[in-house]
Design an enzyme around this catalytic site. Structure first.
Site, mmCIF file in Angstrom:
data_model
loop_
_atom_site.group_PDB
_atom_site.id
_atom_site.type_symbol
_atom_site.label_atom_id
_atom_site.label_comp_id
_atom_site.label_asym_id
_atom_site.label_seq_id
_atom_site.Cartn_x
_atom_site.Cartn_y
_atom_site.Cartn_z
ATOM 1 N N ASN A 157 0.838 -1.192 0.000
ATOM 2 C CA ASN A 157 0.000 0.000 0.000
ATOM 3 C C ASN A 157 0.877 1.248 0.000
ATOM 4 O O ASN A 157 1.728 1.409 0.884
ATOM 5 C CB ASN A 157 -0.910 0.029 1.230
ATOM 6 C CG ASN A 157 -1.725 1.307 1.318
ATOM 7 O OD1 ASN A 157 -2.688 1.491 0.592
ATOM 8 N ND2 ASN A 157 -1.326 2.219 2.196
ATOM 9 N N GLU A 158 0.689 2.096 -0.998
ATOM 10 C CA GLU A 158 1.369 3.400 -1.067
ATOM 11 C C GLU A 158 2.866 3.275 -0.794
ATOM 12 O O GLU A 158 3.469 4.120 -0.138
ATOM 13 C CB GLU A 158 0.725 4.393 -0.096
ATOM 14 C CG GLU A 158 -0.720 4.720 -0.432
ATOM 15 C CD GLU A 158 -1.291 5.858 0.403
ATOM 16 O OE1 GLU A 158 -0.701 6.206 1.442
ATOM 17 O OE2 GLU A 158 -2.338 6.402 0.013
#
Length: 748
Positions: A372-373
């Protein structure tokens, strides 16, 4: 046969110690599990919650231990690293705070001391280390003892249940492959059974650790409409005696993800529209009980969602089970988040292995999320690309039935190699909150879809924050319930028009703790939830989704917490999934409106004295109150924690710029662009630190270095909001001086 005993009761705890007691420390704090030591300091802001070691100790008598040949201890969640000692001897260690692990106990005495050291200290090898949520330390899920005979299903295979079930749909039938993992000392056979509605429908006895079945006229697991579950059971038989047994529920379904049609379940288009979930609660953090998980599921289902992204880590088995039962489609992921850690590669591999092995049987799960990110610090971090390739191959080797996916941060370019590693991909976009405006979301996806028409694309995060602040003129960044409702109305409109989006997940279903935050007038929290942290209040935006997604008839008047208003005629928004809404003010009809493409109804009401509003839609009704006031009620206005710049202090001469204008507007003029270039040297290049002193290391904003994509988003920010987001780096006086300089630049 296998015996399981819960041992959550009667522990002793001491924080900030790695001491291994030789006897029961009765002068320590007595506790029951689950427990976290960050239930208070991890939720009050300041980014100063205790991250270190805590020691948990329990006395185990021989009579407490199941009568068996071998006994294992199972820990369902110790954050983030654990060391386990039995009678002073270290018997296990585990890195990764969200997955189950087990260890066999050595020789058991009449009286024994079980010790667990939990540690959530910062380090460079165990994920997560940097993320927008609190990393609660402690033993926050169940602890059990499992007693088995010498011949048993393997308890040391990555914390998994010892049985995997793989259904494949073949026309009206389902082909079922069951695999088991065993440890035996004598020859054994395995009895395999499939149960439907608690009745055995298929049986096979073999010495093999794999068995195949055909379920004819199979009852499909069909999402929220009909989440039917079968059960597979395996029993180990030796010398005619049943020695051990394991079981797993499973669902028979087919699915695919199409770049044009989105998600397809059992051959039919099934748009995935739902929410992301963080699990924590006030005071208890992640130390949840079953009733907490059940309440969350019930709220998600009430809203009408059919999918949940379980961010950003492995969740409780209770929650996956509930998703199976309710038919919610799940995105499951590991906490490989924000920044790539060169020394954390092995940990990502271990956490991905445990996630898949422990959750393989859940029909609700349709994709494994790798990260994630992760490019907050840039996509070129050494080892980042190779790590994703490794994780992608690992996921496919462990599970050939499910695709992989990514949640990519807005500022990562769509041509980056890492964006195209997984089978599907989604982006986290906050246009209209962290930058740009809300109407930019749909066109962004259209551009991606046009350039990569054969790439499945989804929206993994979007949202904005709202507390109990209110206004009749909502604006981006004001933290009002009214802006959040407007934002989500506009997002719903854009999503409806783009069926190619394979999945969309609101960030977030519930407010959650992020101790480093200082926003919206309440420190330590992320307030993007559609429901408050305590689950007691459903914000208006919750009902916007209920109107769109739920079949349960209802009507809801927005703004119930915004009673006192100054305007003579005020806007009243109503949400409903019914065909027509009529609004009454003190019993007099304001008008009727029929539902159009979107389930949002807008009325304008004379605001005189006290008004009782009643909305009727079919057999449904809802009420709210209004009260006319001469002056704005300051209890509705956000109380900023930093120096407050009041609106009347900002000079806004007609035809000239001010800090209330967006960066995009200012740079549309030649003089404005020159001014912003000079300002950028301060904000982005770090040449000054806000006090006029030189800096050499530059600055990061929200944890990542500015880049071209980030600057594009920033065009939608007002100049003032940029300073607010920099968290006090610039004083009120400096901001007003910049405003005065902007007052000399003519608008286009």
């Amino acid at each position: 046969m296998r015996k399981t005993v819960n041992i959550n009761k009667d522990w002793f705890f001491k924080k900030n110690t790695g001491e291994i007691p030789q006897s029961l420390p009765t002068d320590w704090e007595p506790i029951d599990l689950p427990y976290t030591w960050n239930g208070t300091d991890g939720q009050d802001g300041g980014n100063d919650y205790f991250r270190g070691k805590g020691c948990f100790v329990k006395r185990l008598l021989r009579s407490d231990v199941p009568d068996c040949d071998e006994c294992y201890i199972q820990l369902d969640g110790v954050n983030s690293s654990a060391q386990v000692y039995f009678n002073g001897e270290k018997i296990a260690s585990h890195d990764g705070g969200y997955s189950t692990f087990r260890v066999r106990l050595p020789e058991i005495n009449d009286e024994n001391i079980l010790t667990v050291i939990a540690e959530n200290s910062p380090n460079d090898r165990v994920y997560p280390q940097m993320a927008d949520f609190t990393f609660y330390g402690g033993i926050y899920r169940d602890v059990k003892l499992i007693g088995v005979p010498k011949n048993h299903f393997d308890l040391e295979y990555f914390g998994a249940p010892g049985i995997t079930v793989t259904p494949v749909i073949r026309g009206d039938n389902a082909e079922i492959r069951i695999n088991t993992y065993v440890k035996t000392e004598t020859p054994c056979q395995i009895k395999y059974e499939i149960l439907a509605d608690s009745e055995v429908i298929l049986t096979k006895i073999t010495a093999d650790t794999e068995a195949m079945f055909i379920i004819e006229n199979v009852h499909l697991w069909n999402g929220v409409k009909d989440p039917y579950l079968y059960t597979a059971r395996a029993t180990l038989i030796s010398g005619g005696s049943e020695e051990d047994s394991v079981w797993a529920r499973f669902g028979c379904r087919s699915f695919e993800v199409d770049p044009q049609r989105g998600f397809i379940l059992n051959g039919r288009e099934y748009p995935l529209r739902g929410v992301s979930r963080h699990q924590d609660r006030p005071k208890i953090g992640n130390a949840l009980k079953y009733e907490h998980h059940k309440e969350d599921i019930d709220l998600i289902c009430e809203m009408g969602a059919n999918t949940v992204r379980l961010a950003h880590y492995q969740h409780s088995q209770d929650f996956y089970d509930l998703c199976d039962e309710k038919g919610l489609v799940v995105w499951a992921e590991i906490p490989y988040i924000s920044h790539h850690l060169p020394y954390g590669i092995a940990n990502t591999r271990d956490q991905m292995t445990e996630l898949i092995c422990q959750n393989y049987n859940h029909p609700c799960i349709v994709t494994w999320g790798l990260s994630n990110e992760i490019t907050m610090g840039g996509a070129s971090a050494k080892g980042l690309l190779d790590n994703h390739i490794m994780l992608n191959e690992l996921a496919h080797s462990l599970d050939k039935t499910r695709p992989t996916t990514l949640a990519v941060i807005s500022t990562c370019g769509i041509n980056e190699k890492y964006v195209h590693i997984t089978d599907t991909v989604s982006y986290n976009h906050y246009f209209g909150w962290y930058g740009g405006n809300v109407h930019m979301t749909g066109p962004w996806f259209d551009r991606f879809h046009k350039k990569y028409p054969n790439r499945t694309i989804g929206l993994s995060e979007y949202g904005c924050e709202a507390l109990n602040w209110h206004t009749s003129t909502p604006e981006q960044g004001d933290y009002t319930e009214e802006y959040q409702a407007y934002y989500h109305e506009e997002m719903i409109k854009q999503i409806i028009d783009r069926p190619y989006l394979w999945a969309t997940h609101v960030w977030n279903m519930f407010d959650f703790a992020a101790d480093a935050r200082a926003e919206g007038g309440e420190n330590g929290m992320n307030h993007k939830g559609l429901v408050t942290f305590d689950r007691k209040y459903k914000k208006d935006s919750f009902y916007a989704y209920k109107a769109w997604l739920s079949d349960e008839p209802f009507v809801h008047i927005c703004g119930k917490r915004y009673v006192r208003r100054t305007e003579d005629k005020t806007k009243v928004t109503v949400y409903s999934n019914q065909a027509e809404v009529e609004l009454f003010a003190n019993g007099v009809s304001v008008g009727k409106q029929k539902k159009g493409k979107y389930p949002f109804f807008c009325f304008y009401v004379e605001n005189i004295g006290k008004t009782l509003l009643t909305a009727r839609a079919g057999d449904c009704a809802d009420t709210a109150e209004l009260q006319k006031t001469d002056t704005f009620d300051e209890s509705y206005r956000m109380k900023e924690m930093q120096e407050v710049i009041n609106w009347f202090e900002i000079d806004t001469p007609a035809g000239y710029y001010s800090v209330n204008d967006t960066i995009g507007s200012v740079i549309s003029t030649f003089k404005g662009k020159l001014f912003m270039i000079k300002l950028a040297k301060v904000l982005l290049l770090g040449l000054l630190d806000g006090k006029g002193k030189k800096k050499s290391d530059g600055i990061s904003i929200a944890g990542f270095k500015p880049n071209r994509n980030m600057l594009e988003l920033a065009k939608g920010f007002t100049v003032k909001r940029v300073f607010v987001m920099l968290g006090g780096r610039f004083s009120k006086k400096q901001i007003l001086e910049i405003n005065a300089a902007l007052n000399n630049i003519k608008k286009k």
